[in-house]
Design an enzyme around this catalytic site. Structure first.
Site, short mmCIF file in Angstrom:
data_model
loop_
_atom_site.label_atom_id
_atom_site.label_comp_id
_atom_site.label_asym_id
_atom_site.label_seq_id
_atom_site.Cartn_x
_atom_site.Cartn_y
_atom_site.Cartn_z
N HIS A 34 -21.21 12.70 -28.05
CA HIS A 34 -20.68 11.85 -29.12
C HIS A 34 -20.50 10.39 -28.70
CE1 HIS A 34 -17.17 13.14 -26.89
NE2 HIS A 34 -16.45 12.20 -27.47
N PHE A 52 -7.14 19.71 -24.93
CA PHE A 52 -7.88 18.47 -25.17
C PHE A 52 -9.23 18.53 -24.45
CE2 PHE A 52 -8.96 14.01 -24.19
CZ PHE A 52 -9.14 13.59 -25.50
N ASP A 53 -10.22 17.78 -24.95
CA ASP A 53 -11.60 17.81 -24.42
C ASP A 53 -11.68 17.68 -22.89
OD1 ASP A 53 -11.31 16.91 -26.99
OD2 ASP A 53 -12.95 15.48 -26.90
N ASP A 92 0.67 19.22 -20.89
CA ASP A 92 -0.20 18.05 -21.04
C ASP A 92 0.61 17.10 -21.94
OD1 ASP A 92 -1.98 16.13 -21.87
OD2 ASP A 92 -3.58 17.51 -22.42
N LYS A 107 -0.79 6.62 -23.70
CA LYS A 107 -0.26 6.92 -25.04
C LYS A 107 1.24 6.61 -25.07
CE LYS A 107 -4.18 9.54 -24.96
NZ LYS A 107 -5.04 9.65 -23.79
N TYR A 160 0.84 -1.21 0.00
CA TYR A 160 0.00 0.00 0.00
C TYR A 160 0.87 1.25 0.00
CZ TYR A 160 -4.01 2.97 1.02
OH TYR A 160 -4.99 3.91 0.93
N ALA A 201 0.68 13.69 -22.86
CA ALA A 201 0.28 12.37 -23.39
C ALA A 201 1.22 11.87 -24.50
CB ALA A 201 -1.16 12.43 -23.88
N1 F0G Z 1 -4.62 14.95 -22.90
C1 F0G Z 1 -4.56 14.58 -24.20
C2 F0G Z 1 -3.77 15.38 -25.16
C3 F0G Z 1 -5.26 13.45 -24.63
O1 F0G Z 1 -5.22 13.10 -25.91
C4 F0G Z 1 -6.02 12.70 -23.69
C5 F0G Z 1 -6.78 11.52 -24.09
C6 F0G Z 1 -6.03 13.14 -22.35
C7 F0G Z 1 -5.32 14.26 -21.99
C8 F0G Z 1 -6.81 12.40 -21.29
O2 F0G Z 1 -6.18 11.24 -20.95
O3 F0G Z 1 -7.76 9.41 -21.61
O4 F0G Z 1 -5.88 9.00 -20.02
O5 F0G Z 1 -7.83 10.33 -19.32
N2 F0G Z 1 -7.00 11.21 -25.30
C9 F0G Z 1 -7.66 10.01 -25.80
C10 F0G Z 1 -7.79 10.10 -27.30
C11 F0G Z 1 -8.92 9.66 -25.12
O6 F0G Z 1 -8.45 9.23 -27.90
O7 F0G Z 1 -7.20 10.99 -27.91
P1 F0G Z 1 -6.97 9.93 -20.45
#
Ligand code: F0G
Length: 458
Positions: free
Chosen positions: A450, A124-125, A215, A258, A72, A217
């Site tokens: 979506h 990102f969204d 960010d 990623k 833990y 990824a």
């Molecule tokens: N930032 C970027 C640039 C991303 O592309 C994503 C996720 C996230 C943050 C969020 O990360 O999914 O681990 O919570 N992108 C995926 C995509 C979902 O299909 O591009 P997560």
């Protein structure tokens, strides 16, 4: 004869996939209400829905899984991850989280307040979601070139320094807790940010007194583009480039699904001990104790190994060249796309592909469905469905670009699969004039529609 390029790995384990008939796909798509998220994965032959969590781990990553320490607190897996993060990014402190958006949730709980302004390059969204959820606003400062699908720029993810400075001048600095730079910029097409730009953003942030958060990824793919496109970096190892990139950041959020080539995982890196300590409280509340966050020991081990492999040049070259291979194939058939090709995906320009479909009939979704029907290939709509409705007027928001993203999972498909995908799309392109009707919404949720929207063919 010059020896051709070939993959930097061989295959040790395989997973069968099945081709289907056009009739089967017609039935399945109808049952899925023309939403590719509703399809069972076994109904898909080549799945390019996302490159997130869909990569193939290496033999070394799988062996690391066996060595995971599931304690833990104070697990050796945590300490291993700490060492790799320190070595790669230069950050002394980090918090594990279960994925990227969880890292955003924890860090933004500390940094973002109501009424704040967060400038960046096409957030990102989920990043935008976590900002807006806190009644703050994300301001897009991406360079203008990014919005022109075929205009060439080696670093189309760059931040426009003038736009950024205007935002910093317009608001009191207490309202701007950070600038977020997304590497590579997913929303603008997997486009990289140059080292020069990172340096300039950092200098401006320090001049005004705010933080820079990356960010991260697809940070390794970004480093590959710096090495291959930016003057002065051709001879530098990827790991040195990454280290320099992060010398211009105060912290990072990471979706490890990623570029760390794991199926689940994430973390936050901190340049400042005090910020780490404050964020730890939120991590404990939302994710788990500071030495595991949302992850098991074995997952942290695989992630650490994935960071090491994901920043090897040969791996990255194989990866980025495969994406470009698909892009070039499609180009030879005249298919309209976003260029230069992104690091993780090819983005089809749906408005140019199907100019006869009105925007009210969901152009990119129509195209994504046609591609699935043609060959069982699943991409994702980046268009009006994703852009959703305006929260006030409830009217559809029509984005400048309607795209279908074909994201390539890491180390999963061969170039024969890419040939197959290109042929399927070329066939749709050839019969594009016969596609005269789009789609109509039957049911949709109030937000993030979506994923679950249900449609029918007109
Ligand atoms: N930032 C970027 C640039 C991303 O592309 C994503 C996720 C996230 C943050 C969020 O990360 O999914 O681990 O919570 N992108 C995926 C995509 C979902 O299909 O591009 P997560």
């Amino acid at each position: 004869m010059e020896l051709p390029f070939a993959e930097s790995y061989k295959i040790k384990m395989v997973e069968p996939i099945r081709r289907s008939s056009r009739e089967e796909r017609e039935k399945w798509l109808k049952e899925a209400y023309y939403n590719l998220f509703n399809l069972r994965s076994e109904y898909v032959y080549v799945d390019l829905l996302t490159d997130s969590g869909t990569g193939a781990m290496s033999d070394k990553q799988w062996s690391e899984m066996m060595l995971g320490d599931e304690s833990y607190a104070g697990a050796s897996s945590y300490l291993k991850m700490k060492e790799v993060i320190k070595d790669l990014f230069g950050f002394n402190d980090f918090l594990p989280t279960h994925q990227g958006r969880a890292a955003e949730n924890v860090l933004f709980s500390l940094l973002v307040k109501k009424g704040d302004i967060i400038p960046g390059n096409s957030h990102f969204d989920t990043t935008k979601g976590h900002i807006e959820f806190r009644d703050a606003r994300a301001v897009d400062c991406t360079i203008e070139t990014a919005f022109h699908p075929t205009e060439y720029h080696p670093f189309k993810g760059n931040i426009d320094i003038d736009k950024l400075e205007k935002v910093l001048n317009r608001h009191p600095i207490e309202k701007i807790p950070m600038i977020i730079v997304t590497l590579t910029c997913n929303t603008s097409g997997g486009q990289p940010v140059s080292m020069q730009n990172l340096k300039e953003v950092h200098a401006i942030a320090k001049k005004y007194g705010t933080l820079v958060i990356f960010d991260s990824a697809r940070f390794a793919e970004n480093a590959y583009f710096i090495k291959t496109r930016e003057e002065g970096y051709a001879e530098k190892p990827i790991k040195d480039i990454v280290r320099e990139m992060y010398s211009y950041a105060d912290g990072m959020t990471m979706s490890s699904k990623k570029d760390a080539i794991v199926n689940m995982g994430g973390f936050i890196g901190f340049g400042d001990r005090e910020m780490y300590e404050k964020a730890s409280v939120y991590n404990i509340m939302f994710e788990g104790f500071v030495t595991y966050g949302g992850m098991s020991g074995r997952d942290m081990n695989a992630l650490s190994q994935g960071l090491i492999e994901g920043t090897e040049f040969d791996y990255l070259e194989t990866r980025i060249k495969q994406v470009a291979y698909l892009g070039e194939k499609l180009k030879s058939h005249g298919v309209p796309m976003l260029e230069p090709f992104g690091g993780h995906a090819i983005f089809l320009n749906a408005k140019e592909f199907l100019p006869q479909i009105p925007k009210e009939e969901y152009i990119a979704q129509t195209l994504a469905c046609e591609i699935y029907l043609e060959g069982g290939v699943r991409g994702v709509e980046i268009g009006t469905l994703l852009a959703d409705r305006c929260p006030d007027s409830r009217q559809n928001r029509y984005p400048k670009l309607e795209m279908v993203r074909l994201a390539i999972p890491r180390r999963v498909y061969t170039n024969s699969h890419m040939d197959y995908v290109a042929a399927a799309i070329a066939n749709v392109f050839e019969r594009r004039h016969g596609i005269t009707k789009g789609l109509r919404i039957l049911r949709e949720p109030p937000i993030m529609r979506h994923f679950t929207v249900e449609l029918e063919r007109l």
